[in-house]
Design a protein around this motif. Structure first.
Motif, PDB file in Angstrom:
ATOM      1  N   SER A 147       0.839  -1.207   0.000  1.00 26.57           N
ATOM      2  CA  SER A 147       0.000   0.000   0.000  1.00 26.57           C
ATOM      3  C   SER A 147       0.873   1.256   0.000  1.00 26.57           C
ATOM      4  O   SER A 147       2.042   1.229   0.425  1.00 26.57           O
ATOM      5  CB  SER A 147      -0.917   0.009   1.222  1.00 26.57           C
ATOM      6  N   LEU A 148       0.299   2.352  -0.457  1.00 25.09           N
ATOM      7  CA  LEU A 148       1.003   3.632  -0.413  1.00 25.09           C
ATOM      8  C   LEU A 148       1.405   3.958   1.021  1.00 25.09           C
ATOM      9  O   LEU A 148       2.529   4.405   1.284  1.00 25.09           O
ATOM     10  CB  LEU A 148       0.102   4.736  -0.980  1.00 25.09           C
ATOM     11  N   GLU A 149       0.490   3.695   1.955  1.00 24.41           N
ATOM     12  CA  GLU A 149       0.778   4.017   3.352  1.00 24.41           C
ATOM     13  C   GLU A 149       1.955   3.200   3.877  1.00 24.41           C
ATOM     14  O   GLU A 149       2.807   3.718   4.616  1.00 24.41           O
ATOM     15  CB  GLU A 149      -0.465   3.768   4.219  1.00 24.41           C
ATOM     16  N   ALA A 150       2.005   1.922   3.493  1.00 21.42           N
ATOM     17  CA  ALA A 150       3.108   1.078   3.962  1.00 21.42           C
ATOM     18  C   ALA A 150       4.437   1.571   3.383  1.00 21.42           C
ATOM     19  O   ALA A 150       5.466   1.587   4.080  1.00 21.42           O
ATOM     20  CB  ALA A 150       2.863  -0.374   3.568  1.00 21.42           C
ATOM     21  N   ALA A 151       4.430   1.989   2.118  1.00 18.76           N
ATOM     22  CA  ALA A 151       5.671   2.485   1.507  1.00 18.76           C
ATOM     23  C   ALA A 151       6.111   3.793   2.161  1.00 18.76           C
ATOM     24  O   ALA A 151       7.293   3.996   2.455  1.00 18.76           O
ATOM     25  CB  ALA A 151       5.471   2.676   0.002  1.00 18.76           C
ATOM     26  N   LEU A 152       5.144   4.685   2.426  1.00 15.86           N
ATOM     27  CA  LEU A 152       5.478   5.939   3.111  1.00 15.86           C
ATOM     28  C   LEU A 152       6.082   5.671   4.480  1.00 15.86           C
ATOM     29  O   LEU A 152       7.053   6.308   4.901  1.00 15.86           O
ATOM     30  CB  LEU A 152       4.216   6.798   3.272  1.00 15.86           C
ATOM     31  N   ASN A 153       5.487   4.706   5.175  1.00 12.58           N
ATOM     32  CA  ASN A 153       5.931   4.397   6.536  1.00 12.58           C
ATOM     33  C   ASN A 153       7.315   3.742   6.558  1.00 12.58           C
ATOM     34  O   ASN A 153       8.082   3.935   7.498  1.00 12.58           O
ATOM     35  CB  ASN A 153       4.904   3.474   7.196  1.00 12.58           C
ATOM     36  N   ARG A 201       9.767   3.989   4.026  1.00 14.10           N
ATOM     37  CA  ARG A 201      10.864   4.654   3.317  1.00 14.10           C
ATOM     38  C   ARG A 201      11.876   5.243   4.289  1.00 14.10           C
ATOM     39  O   ARG A 201      11.524   5.939   5.218  1.00 14.10           O
ATOM     40  CB  ARG A 201      10.337   5.784   2.426  1.00 14.10           C
ATOM     41  N   ARG A 202      13.144   4.946   4.071  1.00 10.62           N
ATOM     42  CA  ARG A 202      14.252   5.459   4.875  1.00 10.62           C
ATOM     43  C   ARG A 202      15.446   5.539   3.948  1.00 10.62           C
ATOM     44  O   ARG A 202      15.553   4.763   3.010  1.00 10.62           O
ATOM     45  CB  ARG A 202      14.527   4.484   6.039  1.00 10.62           C
ATOM     46  N   SER A 203      16.338   6.470   4.172  1.00  9.33           N
ATOM     47  CA  SER A 203      17.541   6.530   3.338  1.00  9.33           C
ATOM     48  C   SER A 203      18.421   5.317   3.607  1.00  9.33           C
ATOM     49  O   SER A 203      18.736   5.017   4.756  1.00  9.33           O
ATOM     50  CB  SER A 203      18.325   7.816   3.614  1.00  9.33           C
ATOM     51  N   VAL A 204      18.797   4.636   2.524  1.00  9.79           N
ATOM     52  CA  VAL A 204      19.663   3.449   2.602  1.00  9.79           C
ATOM     53  C   VAL A 204      20.961   3.790   1.885  1.00  9.79           C
ATOM     54  O   VAL A 204      20.940   4.220   0.726  1.00  9.79           O
ATOM     55  CB  VAL A 204      18.975   2.230   1.955  1.00  9.79           C
ATOM     56  N   ARG A 205      22.077   3.600   2.562  1.00 11.74           N
ATOM     57  CA  ARG A 205      23.376   3.976   1.982  1.00 11.74           C
ATOM     58  C   ARG A 205      24.338   2.807   1.863  1.00 11.74           C
ATOM     59  O   ARG A 205      25.440   2.971   1.358  1.00 11.74           O
ATOM     60  CB  ARG A 205      24.011   5.090   2.829  1.00 11.74           C
ATOM     61  N   GLU A 206      23.925   1.621   2.367  1.00 10.18           N
ATOM     62  CA  GLU A 206      24.788   0.442   2.260  1.00 10.18           C
ATOM     63  C   GLU A 206      24.009  -0.659   1.563  1.00 10.18           C
ATOM     64  O   GLU A 206      22.851  -0.923   1.913  1.00 10.18           O
ATOM     65  CB  GLU A 206      25.251  -0.019   3.649  1.00 10.18           C
ATOM     66  N   ALA A 240      11.691   7.026  -4.748  1.00 11.97           N
ATOM     67  CA  ALA A 240      11.978   6.469  -3.416  1.00 11.97           C
ATOM     68  C   ALA A 240      10.852   5.559  -2.933  1.00 11.97           C
ATOM     69  O   ALA A 240      11.104   4.508  -2.325  1.00 11.97           O
ATOM     70  CB  ALA A 240      12.211   7.606  -2.422  1.00 11.97           C
ATOM     71  N   LEU A 241       9.615   5.956  -3.210  1.00 11.14           N
ATOM     72  CA  LEU A 241       8.493   5.125  -2.747  1.00 11.14           C
ATOM     73  C   LEU A 241       8.402   3.824  -3.547  1.00 11.14           C
ATOM     74  O   LEU A 241       8.096   2.764  -2.994  1.00 11.14           O
ATOM     75  CB  LEU A 241       7.183   5.915  -2.831  1.00 11.14           C
ATOM     76  N   GLN A 242       8.681   3.896  -4.844  1.00  9.26           N
ATOM     77  CA  GLN A 242       8.667   2.664  -5.641  1.00  9.26           C
ATOM     78  C   GLN A 242       9.790   1.727  -5.196  1.00  9.26           C
ATOM     79  O   GLN A 242       9.588   0.519  -5.056  1.00  9.26           O
ATOM     80  CB  GLN A 242       8.819   2.985  -7.126  1.00  9.26           C
ATOM     81  N   VAL A 243      10.973   2.268  -4.967  1.00  2.00           N
ATOM     82  CA  VAL A 243      12.097   1.464  -4.480  1.00  2.00           C
ATOM     83  C   VAL A 243      11.713   0.769  -3.179  1.00  2.00           C
ATOM     84  O   VAL A 243      11.952  -0.431  -2.998  1.00  2.00           O
ATOM     85  CB  VAL A 243      13.346   2.363  -4.287  1.00  2.00           C
ATOM     86  N   THR A 244      11.101   1.506  -2.281  1.00  2.00           N
ATOM     87  CA  THR A 244      10.692   0.941  -0.989  1.00  2.00           C
ATOM     88  C   THR A 244       9.659  -0.163  -1.195  1.00  2.00           C
ATOM     89  O   THR A 244       9.748  -1.230  -0.576  1.00  2.00           O
ATOM     90  CB  THR A 244      10.117   2.050  -0.090  1.00  2.00           C
ATOM     91  N   ALA A 245       8.695   0.088  -2.063  1.00  2.00           N
ATOM     92  CA  ALA A 245       7.639  -0.909  -2.304  1.00  2.00           C
ATOM     93  C   ALA A 245       8.210  -2.190  -2.911  1.00  2.00           C
ATOM     94  O   ALA A 245       7.631  -3.275  -2.744  1.00  2.00           O
ATOM     95  CB  ALA A 245       6.565  -0.323  -3.221  1.00  2.00           C
ATOM     96  N   LEU A 246       9.328  -2.088  -3.592  1.00  2.00           N
ATOM     97  CA  LEU A 246       9.984  -3.279  -4.176  1.00  2.00           C
ATOM     98  C   LEU A 246      10.883  -3.984  -3.165  1.00  2.00           C
ATOM     99  O   LEU A 246      11.546  -4.973  -3.503  1.00  2.00           O
ATOM    100  CB  LEU A 246      10.812  -2.880  -5.403  1.00  2.00           C
ATOM    101  N   GLY A 247      10.976  -3.454  -1.948  1.00  2.00           N
ATOM    102  CA  GLY A 247      11.839  -4.061  -0.936  1.00  2.00           C
ATOM    103  C   GLY A 247      13.308  -3.711  -1.140  1.00  2.00           C
ATOM    104  O   GLY A 247      14.196  -4.367  -0.584  1.00  2.00           O
TER     105      GLY A 247
END
Ligand SMILES: Cc1cc2nc3c(=O)[nH]c(=O)nc-3n(C[C@H](O)[C@H](O)[C@H](O)COP(=O)(O)O)c2cc1C
Length: 206
Positions: A22-28, A30-35, A162-169
């Motif tokens: 869900s959009l809400e799950a992706a918003l919740n 999403r975090r910056s990932v650097r590794e 960023a939200l699409q990346v998050t939704a893809l895991g």
């Protein structure tokens, strides 16, 4: 490394237009990932992320992100090093065709590492996406206000990414700290294209 410019169209797998996160799950989440881990990125995931960022939607061929007056000043550039089904290289996304055009052969992630002042994410991620802008497409119509419009549009597109990346895991971080001249040279941008926002994408480490 020689930088022969070649012209090579790479059609991308069709993007999915719905999903299970869900959009809400992706918003919740999403975090910056650097590794990032060493796993390659499937070309299907790259295709999906490109579409989410600037893909064409609807009968009027507009895009996933809004654009002031439909002027579409943004372009999307890709540097791959570890994407299954896609040789390492620099590519340009053609939204109207949902295709990549190969610009350069080779793995330029170390060059991006230098361009980003030693940010390891840009060297470790299997792929980095750059949002660039041709300001004139907006300023020709809106004057200096078009500069602001263009940067606002980059923010819209970046959040879609960023939200699409998050939704893809997967993971990404926005990178704004880079040397514009070096990024422009590495990704072989046209003289009128200004690099704005870089996003290394991959599987989060661990
Ligand atoms: C315009 C902009 C530029 C940024 N530039 C960088 C950068 O160069 N390097 C980096 O590691 N993070 C960068 N970030 C990410 C922020 O550090 C990050 O979003 C912030 O710490 C909040 O954490 P979060 O994204 O996990 O919520 C940037 C974020 C924005 C919005």
């Amino acid at each position: 490394m020689p930088r022969n410019t070649i012209d090579d169209r790479v059609p991308l797998p069709a993007p999915r237009r719905d999903g299970t996160v869900s959009l809400e799950a992706a918003l919740n989440a999403r975090r910056s990932v650097r590794e990032f881990g060493v796993a390659p990125l499937p070309i299907e995931a790259l295709s999906q992320i490109l579409w989410a960022t600037q893909g064409v939607t609807g009968d009027e061929r507009r895009r996933t992100a809004p654009s002031a007056g439909g002027t579409y000043p943004l372009t999307l550039h890709v540097a791959t090093g570890n994407v299954t089904g896609l040789p390492a290289g620099v590519y340009r996304y053609e939204a109207s065709e949902h295709a990549l055009y190969r610009v350069l052969d080779g793995d330029f992630r170390r060059d991006l590492y230098g361009a980003t002042l030693g940010q390891t994410a840009s060297a470790a991620a299997p792929v980095s996406l750059l949002i660039a802008a041709t300001y004139e497409r907006s300023t020709d119509r809106y004057g200096t206000r078009g500069m602001a419009y263009t940067l606002i549009e980059a923010g819209h597109a970046g959040q879609n990414l960023a939200l699409q990346v998050t939704a893809l895991g997967l993971g990404t971080t926005a990178i704004g700290a880079f040397r514009e001249d070096v990024v422009r040279e590495v990704l072989h941008l046209d003289a009128h294209e200004h690099p704005i926002y870089l996003f290394p994408v991959g599987t989060p480490a661990g």
